[in-house]
Design an enzyme around this catalytic site. Structure first.
Site, PDB file in Angstrom:
ATOM      1  N   HIS A  55       0.847  -1.195   0.000  1.00  0.00           N
ATOM      2  CA  HIS A  55       0.000   0.000   0.000  1.00  0.00           C
ATOM      3  C   HIS A  55       0.884   1.248   0.000  1.00  0.00           C
ATOM      4  CE1 HIS A  55      -2.946   3.010   1.271  1.00  0.00           C
ATOM      5  NE2 HIS A  55      -3.871   2.158   0.875  1.00  0.00           N
TER       6      HIS A  55
ATOM      7  N   GLU B 264      -3.896   2.328  -7.353  1.00  0.00           N
ATOM      8  CA  GLU B 264      -4.201   3.403  -6.423  1.00  0.00           C
ATOM      9  C   GLU B 264      -3.264   4.573  -6.675  1.00  0.00           C
ATOM     10  OE1 GLU B 264      -6.198   2.413  -2.282  1.00  0.00           O
ATOM     11  OE2 GLU B 264      -4.065   2.009  -2.302  1.00  0.00           O
TER      12      GLU B 264
END
Length: 264
Positions: A98, A170
């Site tokens: 992430h 993302e």
């Protein structure tokens, strides 16, 4: 590729253990009468909440995920959690790479690759996050950055060992901003990611066909997804789900997302 839609809730460090249990309970209750034949829901609470949330959802169609994982099964690694211990609590998925961990905890491609290998070895499906920063985007490095992240993530991984490939695009600069990118751009980026996955395995001398990649590959989008834009993202041919942050923290907003997807 499957027509199933995956909704992944990443609660980050936003909820207490008590709040995580209450929210997961509410989701289980609210989804009892919802047709989930074509929807997979994955909840990713913090590490401390995993056992309790796991108990809440164990008799439902909802799966348990973790927000991170370490690449060693045992050793002197203070504060880390192994994939082996996550399996004990029936964790089926783990977010890997992430952008917040890349940024704040200085995770690099080598670490992320080792986490991918550990997940696959222990039958945990990794949810690989890739995406460009605003500076990289401004310098026209977006595609290069994403291709590099994908290729490095799959180094040394045998395609035959991979049951599923989840990759979340993302863009770093939109996370938490309340501003999502144009769904058409997300679709274009996922096509680049798809090619990068194929090249990642071919570059290692693996004999992999495009249709085999497509069969296992599950491309999703993350970054300021809410009920105002999710239908646009899900209308794209190569977006099979979403990784949701803020909109997954309240039962009403999360159920709104699920109901929209369920009626598409």
């Amino acid at each position: 590729m499957t027509n199933r839609t995956t909704i992944i809730a990443n609660w980050k460090m936003q909820l207490s253990v008590e709040e995580s249990v209450a929210l997961s309970s509410a989701i289980v209750n609210k989804t009892k009468n919802l047709n989930l034949d074509n929807i997979d829901i994955i909840l990713c609470p913090d590490f401390l909440s995993i056992p309790m949330v796991g108990d809440v959802i164990k008799n439902s169609n909802i799966s348990l995920g973790s927000q991170d994982v370490f690449w060693k099964e045992k050793g002197s690694f203070t504060g880390e959690v192994s994939s082996d211990n996550l399996k004990y609590f029936n964790v089926k998925y783990s977010i890997v790479g992430h952008s917040e961990r890349r940024k704040f905890l200085k995770e690099n491609d080598e670490m992320i690759n080792q986490k991918m290998i550990s997940c696959i070895k222990n039958d945990i499906v990794p949810i690989l996050c890739v995406g460009e920063s605003f500076e990289e985007r401004r310098n026209d490095q977006k595609d290069f950055v994403i291709i590099s992240q994908v290729r490095n993530a799959f180094k040394g991984i045998e395609f035959r060992d991979v049951k599923k490939i989840f990759i979340a695009y993302e863009p770093v600069w939109v996370i938490g901003s309340g501003q999502a990118i144009d769904p058409i751009e997300a679709e274009h980026t996922n096509l680049i990611i798809k090619e990068a996955v194929l090249e990642a395995f071919l570059s290692e001398g693996k004999n992999v066909r495009r249709d085999e990649i497509n069969e296992k590959l599950h491309l999703i989008y993350g970054g300021s997804v809410d009920d105002s834009n999710i239908s646009e993202f899900m209308s794209q041919e190569n977006i099979y789900g979403v990784l949701v942050g803020g909109a997954s923290l309240k039962i009403d907003s999360f159920m709104s997302l699920l109901n929209i997807v369920n009626n598409l």
